[in-house]
Design a protein around this motif. Structure first.
Motif, PDB file in Angstrom:
ATOM      1  N   ASN A   1      -9.063   9.853 -23.953  1.00 35.45           N
ATOM      2  CA  ASN A   1      -8.835   9.685 -22.515  1.00 35.45           C
ATOM      3  C   ASN A   1      -9.380   8.363 -21.985  1.00 35.45           C
ATOM      4  O   ASN A   1      -9.266   8.094 -20.801  1.00 35.45           O
ATOM      5  CB  ASN A   1      -9.494  10.822 -21.727  1.00 35.45           C
ATOM      6  CG  ASN A   1      -8.656  12.078 -21.725  1.00 35.45           C
ATOM      7  OD1 ASN A   1      -7.440  12.011 -21.816  1.00 35.45           O
ATOM      8  ND2 ASN A   1      -9.310  13.212 -21.648  1.00 35.45           N
TER       9      ASN A   1
ATOM     10  N   GLU B   1       2.155  19.028 -22.097  1.00 36.64           N
ATOM     11  CA  GLU B   1       1.191  20.098 -22.342  1.00 36.64           C
ATOM     12  C   GLU B   1       1.228  20.622 -23.778  1.00 36.64           C
ATOM     13  O   GLU B   1       0.185  20.834 -24.396  1.00 36.64           O
ATOM     14  CB  GLU B   1       1.434  21.250 -21.361  1.00 36.64           C
ATOM     15  CG  GLU B   1       0.356  22.310 -21.422  1.00 36.64           C
ATOM     16  CD  GLU B   1       0.531  23.376 -20.357  1.00 36.64           C
ATOM     17  OE1 GLU B   1       0.071  24.499 -20.602  1.00 36.64           O
ATOM     18  OE2 GLU B   1       1.115  23.090 -19.303  1.00 36.64           O
TER      19      GLU B   1
ATOM     20  N   ASP C   1       2.263  19.041 -26.572  1.00 40.17           N
ATOM     21  CA  ASP C   1       1.718  18.033 -27.491  1.00 40.17           C
ATOM     22  C   ASP C   1       0.203  17.936 -27.367  1.00 40.17           C
ATOM     23  O   ASP C   1      -0.507  17.797 -28.357  1.00 40.17           O
ATOM     24  CB  ASP C   1       2.347  16.665 -27.240  1.00 40.17           C
ATOM     25  CG  ASP C   1       3.781  16.572 -27.734  1.00 40.17           C
ATOM     26  OD1 ASP C   1       4.189  17.444 -28.537  1.00 40.17           O
ATOM     27  OD2 ASP C   1       4.499  15.633 -27.319  1.00 40.17           O
ATOM     28  N   ARG C   2      -0.277  18.019 -26.144  1.00 38.25           N
ATOM     29  CA  ARG C   2      -1.719  17.942 -25.897  1.00 38.25           C
ATOM     30  C   ARG C   2      -2.437  19.120 -26.569  1.00 38.25           C
ATOM     31  O   ARG C   2      -3.433  18.949 -27.268  1.00 38.25           O
ATOM     32  CB  ARG C   2      -1.996  17.941 -24.393  1.00 38.25           C
ATOM     33  CG  ARG C   2      -3.463  17.781 -24.043  1.00 38.25           C
ATOM     34  CD  ARG C   2      -3.629  17.712 -22.500  1.00 38.25           C
ATOM     35  NE  ARG C   2      -4.950  17.306 -22.140  1.00 38.25           N
ATOM     36  CZ  ARG C   2      -5.994  18.129 -22.074  1.00 38.25           C
ATOM     37  NH1 ARG C   2      -5.833  19.405 -22.347  1.00 38.25           N
ATOM     38  NH2 ARG C   2      -7.190  17.669 -21.732  1.00 38.25           N
ATOM     39  N   GLU C   3      -1.932  20.343 -26.378  1.00 34.69           N
ATOM     40  CA  GLU C   3      -2.541  21.523 -26.981  1.00 34.69           C
ATOM     41  C   GLU C   3      -2.490  21.456 -28.503  1.00 34.69           C
ATOM     42  O   GLU C   3      -3.452  21.821 -29.179  1.00 34.69           O
ATOM     43  CB  GLU C   3      -1.860  22.791 -26.484  1.00 34.69           C
ATOM     44  CG  GLU C   3      -2.210  23.139 -25.050  1.00 34.69           C
ATOM     45  CD  GLU C   3      -1.517  24.404 -24.571  1.00 34.69           C
ATOM     46  OE1 GLU C   3      -1.088  25.225 -25.417  1.00 34.69           O
ATOM     47  OE2 GLU C   3      -1.409  24.577 -23.346  1.00 34.69           O
TER      48      GLU C   3
ATOM     49  N   ILE D   1      -5.122  18.890 -29.726  1.00 30.33           N
ATOM     50  CA  ILE D   1      -6.483  19.421 -29.611  1.00 30.33           C
ATOM     51  C   ILE D   1      -6.727  20.502 -30.664  1.00 30.33           C
ATOM     52  O   ILE D   1      -7.779  20.520 -31.321  1.00 30.33           O
ATOM     53  CB  ILE D   1      -6.745  19.943 -28.179  1.00 30.33           C
ATOM     54  CG1 ILE D   1      -6.808  18.758 -27.211  1.00 30.33           C
ATOM     55  CG2 ILE D   1      -8.030  20.762 -28.132  1.00 30.33           C
ATOM     56  CD1 ILE D   1      -6.856  19.153 -25.741  1.00 30.33           C
TER      57      ILE D   1
ATOM     58  N   LEU E   1       0.067  13.029 -22.333  1.00 30.13           N
ATOM     59  CA  LEU E   1       0.952  13.799 -23.207  1.00 30.13           C
ATOM     60  C   LEU E   1       1.454  15.033 -22.476  1.00 30.13           C
ATOM     61  O   LEU E   1       0.777  15.559 -21.588  1.00 30.13           O
ATOM     62  CB  LEU E   1       0.206  14.233 -24.471  1.00 30.13           C
ATOM     63  CG  LEU E   1      -0.321  13.132 -25.382  1.00 30.13           C
ATOM     64  CD1 LEU E   1      -1.151  13.755 -26.499  1.00 30.13           C
ATOM     65  CD2 LEU E   1       0.815  12.302 -25.960  1.00 30.13           C
TER      66      LEU E   1
ATOM     67  N   ILE F   1     -11.842  14.036 -27.441  1.00 31.92           N
ATOM     68  CA  ILE F   1     -10.938  14.101 -26.285  1.00 31.92           C
ATOM     69  C   ILE F   1     -11.296  13.007 -25.287  1.00 31.92           C
ATOM     70  O   ILE F   1     -10.410  12.321 -24.760  1.00 31.92           O
ATOM     71  CB  ILE F   1     -10.996  15.501 -25.628  1.00 31.92           C
ATOM     72  CG1 ILE F   1     -10.372  16.542 -26.572  1.00 31.92           C
ATOM     73  CG2 ILE F   1     -10.287  15.509 -24.282  1.00 31.92           C
ATOM     74  CD1 ILE F   1     -10.608  17.979 -26.157  1.00 31.92           C
TER      75      ILE F   1
ATOM     76  N   ASN G   1      -2.826   7.959 -23.479  1.00 37.93           N
ATOM     77  CA  ASN G   1      -4.047   8.742 -23.347  1.00 37.93           C
ATOM     78  C   ASN G   1      -3.662  10.205 -23.472  1.00 37.93           C
ATOM     79  O   ASN G   1      -2.525  10.594 -23.181  1.00 37.93           O
ATOM     80  CB  ASN G   1      -4.719   8.482 -21.996  1.00 37.93           C
ATOM     81  CG  ASN G   1      -5.334   7.102 -21.923  1.00 37.93           C
ATOM     82  OD1 ASN G   1      -5.700   6.522 -22.945  1.00 37.93           O
ATOM     83  ND2 ASN G   1      -5.434   6.570 -20.728  1.00 37.93           N
ATOM     84  N   ILE G   2      -4.599  11.029 -23.863  1.00 42.59           N
ATOM     85  CA  ILE G   2      -4.295  12.440 -24.098  1.00 42.59           C
ATOM     86  C   ILE G   2      -3.772  13.138 -22.842  1.00 42.59           C
ATOM     87  O   ILE G   2      -2.919  14.017 -22.912  1.00 42.59           O
ATOM     88  CB  ILE G   2      -5.514  13.176 -24.706  1.00 42.59           C
ATOM     89  CG1 ILE G   2      -5.085  14.512 -25.319  1.00 42.59           C
ATOM     90  CG2 ILE G   2      -6.622  13.329 -23.695  1.00 42.59           C
ATOM     91  CD1 ILE G   2      -6.137  15.175 -26.161  1.00 42.59           C
ATOM     92  N   ASP G   3      -4.252  12.722 -21.669  1.00 41.96           N
ATOM     93  CA  ASP G   3      -3.789  13.349 -20.425  1.00 41.96           C
ATOM     94  C   ASP G   3      -2.342  12.983 -20.098  1.00 41.96           C
ATOM     95  O   ASP G   3      -1.708  13.660 -19.287  1.00 41.96           O
ATOM     96  CB  ASP G   3      -4.703  12.959 -19.250  1.00 41.96           C
ATOM     97  CG  ASP G   3      -6.031  13.702 -19.305  1.00 41.96           C
ATOM     98  OD1 ASP G   3      -6.087  14.766 -19.948  1.00 41.96           O
ATOM     99  OD2 ASP G   3      -7.006  13.205 -18.708  1.00 41.96           O
TER     100      ASP G   3
END
Length: 150
Positions: A100, A118, A120-122, A125, A116, A96, A112-114
């Motif tokens: 980031n 919510e 897509d991010r979940e 991960i 994305l 992660i 960056n992952i932040d």
């Protein structure tokens, strides 16, 4: 014959007669007798063995039953330990952090992952975590001492 299947199974998983006896809930003398055709396991022992190795009872009972199980059809090693879980979480956090990174060395789909949304991010991960769990189990199966293998 059952005796051949029992011996093939035990050798495939690199188990002693004592270790297979513990899985089946019998003595090592009983396993020796099975492998030498002196007696055959009771259905309860067959069920315990089949359940433990995630195979069909017919793989133990039918002639050539163990021949139908491919080498890569082995069950995963024992459940992950709390140390394994901690290692997975540490590695996940590293991933992660890499996604980031501000220097652009790692990104997902150019973001960056932040950045994305919510969902897509979940999903990303969760996918990474599941991949780490699978890799850990496969490594334990391949490299762990036989006492940790199933």
């Amino acid at each position: 014959m059952i005796k051949n299947n029992i011996k093939k199974l035990r050798e495939r998983y690199d188990l002693t007669q004592q270790e297979l006896a513990e899985i089946a809930g019998v003595t090592n003398k009983a396993v020796w007798a099975w492998e030498n055709g002196i007696s055959e396991p009771r259905m309860g022992a067959i069920e315990k063995i089949a359940s433990h190795f995630k195979i069909k009872k017919s793989n133990i009972i039918e002639d050539g039953g163990m021949d139908n199980i491919e080498e890569n059809n082995r069950p995963f090693a024992t459940e992950l330990t709390s140390k394994d879980e901690l290692d997975i979480q540490k590695e996940l956090q590293k991933m992660i952090d890499g996604l980031n990174s501000k220097d652009g060395l790692a990104a997902f789909d150019g973001q960056n992952i932040d950045e994305l949304d919510e969902d897509d991010r979940e999903l990303l991960i969760a996918s990474l975590e599941q991949s780490l769990r699978i890799a850990k189990r496969m490594a334990k199966q391949k490299f762990a001492p036989k006492k940790y293998r199933k």
